[in-house]
Enzyme design. Structure first.
Site: not given
Ligand code: SPQ
Length: 426
Positions: A19, A93, A166, A168, A314, A341, A345, A387
């Site tokens: 993903k 997210g 993170s 993201q 995750d 999340k 969770r 999840r």
């Molecule tokens: O996209 P989303 O909704 O945040 O999805 C999740 C998941 O469980 O599929 C988290 F809820 O994955 C994130 C992951 O937790 C995907 C991600 C990425 O692709 O950069 C990074 C992680 O989040 P973060 O906040 O730790 O950067």
């Protein structure tokens, strides 16, 4: 959806594309010059949201859902069009935060929002660093969540010390950094997944990574690429745990991405005494892959904390299920990120596993699970968190009686054929 006890689970499966990598392929493909071809794209609702947002900014994207090949006709770094509608990220997210980094630098205004879950997830974590770069980004309801109003501005390079590990946050800043007037770097407490950095490198961006710091130089041009997306280890995780806890089982999951910033679940399984082996390891390319084989195992509890947490964040819901089938106590620490999340969770796992008879307690930053108590069926509220739904399908197959999952269709977010693939095992 109702699940009952299985006496075995055997077979070979291929999980859908990663993903995180699928999202990034759409974003970088849109900003590159030329046609980026993506093989193994994840046809999950989250990644389709990324496609639709960039289509709304004038990018032609052809998605062949039969072959999972996506062709992105990139517009170049400075040619996205002002969207005439709200950019709807659905439940994603990743789309919200990464795309905000790009939008912050465009010469137009945009509004980004998503579903009820997205509108509760924290956006201050990206608003703060992007504002330091000169971005004009506001939370329309004043609650530091989406909907976000983003007025594109010229951006400056910064060094950002992120309080949270993170990907993201890091990626939003690095994407904005492509457009900045100087170097941009991000240091995080622990290394989070590095798919953005690896994909930057293949698109010709000048990116350096040292320890927990990633540094990007402003880009003049991104060159379109062919991207091969490996199977998602976060999706493979449900089959890994299913094979380990269900009696008389052996499951092989083919072509799984085993990037060292994502493979924490493999280390945890090994620490718990799991029979897990990797074959066909291919680490000659940027994103390494392997086939993973698991067999029914006698497991022991473990402690999961610190630097490994971002590498399996995750997977913690399904790891909590795994821990219920281990002898002894499993302690999960430093995982407060689980609270923000798609659902909280920690709370949702503790409530639902307690309803199934598990000995589990929530802590401020994780969970304590005393394994070995048999599970019984219960009604599970997934809170529409993919999840959670997938984790309890596996728990239900290892519990006495019926386990009913409410909102089970939410697996569509990351793994539309999850139940069919599970059903195919025998
Ligand atoms: O996209 P989303 O909704 O945040 O999805 C999740 C998941 O469980 O599929 C988290 F809820 O994955 C994130 C992951 O937790 C995907 C991600 C990425 O692709 O950069 C990074 C992680 O989040 P973060 O906040 O730790 O950067």
């Amino acid at each position: 959806m109702i699940f009952t006890k299985k006496n075995s689970l055997n077979g070979e499966i291929t999980v859908p594309g990663d993903k995180s990598i699928s999202h990034r392929s759409i974003m970088l493909g849109s900003l590159a010059s030329g046609i980026t071809e993506v093989h193994g794209f994840l046809q999950g609702a989250d990644c389709l949201s990324s496609i639709s947002c960039f289509q709304k900014m004038g990018v032609a994207i052809e998605n062949d859902t039969e072959t999972n090949i996506v062709r992105i006709h990139g517009l170049g770094l400075h040619n996205l069009k002002a969207p005439t509608e709200i950019l709807d990220v659905g439940n994603s997210g990743t789309t919200t935060r990464l795309m905000s980094g790009i939008l912050a630098a465009q010469n137009f205004t945009s509004t980004v929002t998503g579903d009820a879950s997205i509108q509760k997830r924290p956006m201050k974590r990206i608003m703060t660093p992007l504002s330091q770069m000169g971005a004009d980004i506001t939370s329309i309801n004043g609650n530091e969540c989406a909907p976000l109003h983003i007025q594109g501005k010229p951006l400056h390079g910064i060094h950002y010390q992120s309080p949270v590990a993170s990907a993201q946050v890091k990626s939003a800043i690095l994407l904005a950094g492509l457009y900045a007037d100087g170097e941009t770097s991000v240091t995080e407490p622990y290394v989070s997944r590095n798919h953005t950095e690896l994909m930057f490198e293949s698109f010709g961006v000048n990116i350096q990574c040292e320890g927990t710091t990633a540094t990007v130089q402003p880009a003049a041009h991104l060159e379109a690429q062919k991207i091969i997306v490996p199977g998602d280890i976060s999706s493979a995780a449900y089959f890994i745990v299913a094979g380990l806890i269900t009696p008389n089982s052996c499951i092989t999951i083919k072509n799984v991405g085993i990037n060292s910033t994502r493979d924490g679940i493999l280390d945890v399984c090994k620490a718990m005494g799991a029979d897990i082996t990797l074959s066909n390891v291919n680490d000659t390319i940027g994103e390494p892959t392997a086939d993973i084989t698991v067999r029914t195992s006698s497991l022991r509890g473990t402690v999961i904390e610190g630097a490994i947490i971002p590498k399996l964040i995750d997977e913690l819901p399904i790891i909590a299920i795994l821990a219920c089938f281990a002898n002894g106590t499993t302690i999960i620490k430093d995982a407060q990120e689980l609270k923000v999340k798609e659902s909280n969770r920690i709370d949702v796992m503790v409530q639902n596993l307690s309803a199934m008879g598990a000995d589990i307690e929530a802590t401020d930053d994780g969970m304590i699970i005393r394994g070995g108590k048999p599970l019984h069926g219960a009604i599970i509220d997934s809170k529409l968190d993919h999840r959670i739904a997938m984790s309890f399908a596996i728990a239900g197959m290892n519990a006495e009686g019926d386990t009913e999952i409410l909102g089970a269709e939410c697996v569509n977010i990351s793994y539309p054929n999850f139940y069919q693939d599970l059903e195919a095992l025998n």
